[in-house]
Write an enzyme that holds these catalytic residues in place. Structure first.
Site, mmCIF file in Angstrom:
data_model
loop_
_atom_site.group_PDB
_atom_site.id
_atom_site.type_symbol
_atom_site.label_atom_id
_atom_site.label_comp_id
_atom_site.label_asym_id
_atom_site.label_seq_id
_atom_site.Cartn_x
_atom_site.Cartn_y
_atom_site.Cartn_z
ATOM 1 C CD GLN A 128 -2.452 -1.266 2.712
ATOM 2 O OE1 GLN A 128 -3.448 -0.611 2.966
ATOM 3 N NE2 GLN A 128 -1.910 -2.086 3.583
ATOM 4 C CG HIS A 141 -2.830 2.665 -1.972
ATOM 5 N ND1 HIS A 141 -2.914 2.571 -0.601
ATOM 6 C CD2 HIS A 141 -3.985 2.138 -2.448
ATOM 7 C CE1 HIS A 141 -4.072 2.006 -0.269
ATOM 8 N NE2 HIS A 141 -4.725 1.724 -1.374
ATOM 9 C CB SER A 170 -1.243 -3.175 6.857
ATOM 10 O OG SER A 170 -2.463 -2.582 6.448
#
Ligand code: CNA
Length: 250
Positions: free
Chosen positions: A104, A122, A196
């Site tokens: 991410q 991302h 995360s």
């Protein structure tokens, strides 16, 4: 179970599951000096709401605010270097254990550390593009214009506002994400999630698609009950210890 036993069991799971994938979040890069969003005390969300300064709505309606309040975070990230955690993941791919790495993060540190099969879901900060004609620019061009007080930075071709190649709040996911979901559903025997909070969707759905999953994270997550193993330790240390066990058993 002791920390050493958790790491040994994690190594066993990796050896036993050929189709092994890793999903990383901002936590793996805090040891490179990049703040994450949600760590208590140091997370960016305790200082500024990224949605209020770094969303696609702000970029489109108030590009000056986007570049004055939100952009320095991006340009600082490009100065960071990989840490032990990134390097271990690159080594585990080289050793044949990791089949692919989903991140991410927009910091590019997995590629800098040598990981090859990386999906930056991302986006990244190596380039930007024009919102009008879509011409691509090295990210450095955006940084230089901002430094020279050309705010917002604009396209040399059509004078529209430039933007970084990252998925901002409010942006759609990249096209390849849907293939990736399919791949995880059908090909992932085991997924290790590192650093995360697993609250940002749709990425936070991916571990649900894996047949088995485990977590290395400092704080609890809503997936802890589903996980085979949860290691509550800094990712750099936990991954280095994991590498030692895997190397010793070869
Ligand atoms: P998050 O929501 O900030 O969660 C990070 C998690 O990592 C937290 O649960 C922490 O407890 C944990 N953590 C922090 N440091 C460590 C450490 N050293 N070892 C182990 N665990 C640690 O971040 P997510 O990635 O889950 O959220 C997704 C957002 C954050 C994505 O959209 C990213 O683009 C965005 N982001 C990226 C970066 C980057 O590129 N480095 C930095 C900040 C935010």
């Amino acid at each position: 179970m002791s920390y050493e036993e958790l790491i040994r069991q994690l190594a066993d799971l990796i050896r036993a599951n050929e189709r092994f994938y890793v999903l990383t979040g901002a936590g793996i890069s805090t040891e490179s000096g990049i703040s994450d969003f949600r760590s208590p005390g140091t997370g960016l969300w305790e200082k500024v709401d990224p949605i209020a300064v770094s969303s696609v709505t702000v970029l489109q309606n108030n590009p000056r605010l986007f570049y004055e309040a939100g952009f320095s975070r991006f340009s600082k990230i490009t100065l960071a270097e990989p840490n032990a955690g990134h390097r271990v993941l690159a080594r585990l791919e080289e050793m044949g254990y990791i089949k692919g790495l989903i991140t991410q993060n927009i910091d590019g540190l997995h590629l800098k550390a040598g990981s090859k099969n990386v999906w930056e879901v991302h986006g990244h900060l190596r380039s930007g593009y024009c919102q009008g004609c879509k011409k691509k620019y090295p990210f450095e061009v955006l940084v230089q214009q901002v430094k020279l007080k050309q705010i917002p930075p604009v396209c040399h071709n059509c004078s529209s506002v430039l933007r970084p190649e990252v998925v901002l709040f409010g942006d759609p996911m990249p096209d390849f994400f849907f293939e990736l979901q399919h791949k995880m559903q059908h090909e992932c025997d085991f997924m290790l999630v590192v650093g995360s909070s697993l609250v940002v969707y749709p990425v936070a759905d991916l571990p649900r698609l894996a047949k088995k999953m485990a977590i290395i994270n400092l704080q609890p997550t809503s997936y802890d009950r589903k996980a085979e193993i949860v290691v509550r330790e800094n990712s750099g240390k936990a991954l280095q210890d994991l590498l030692t066990v895997l190397e010793d058993s070869r």
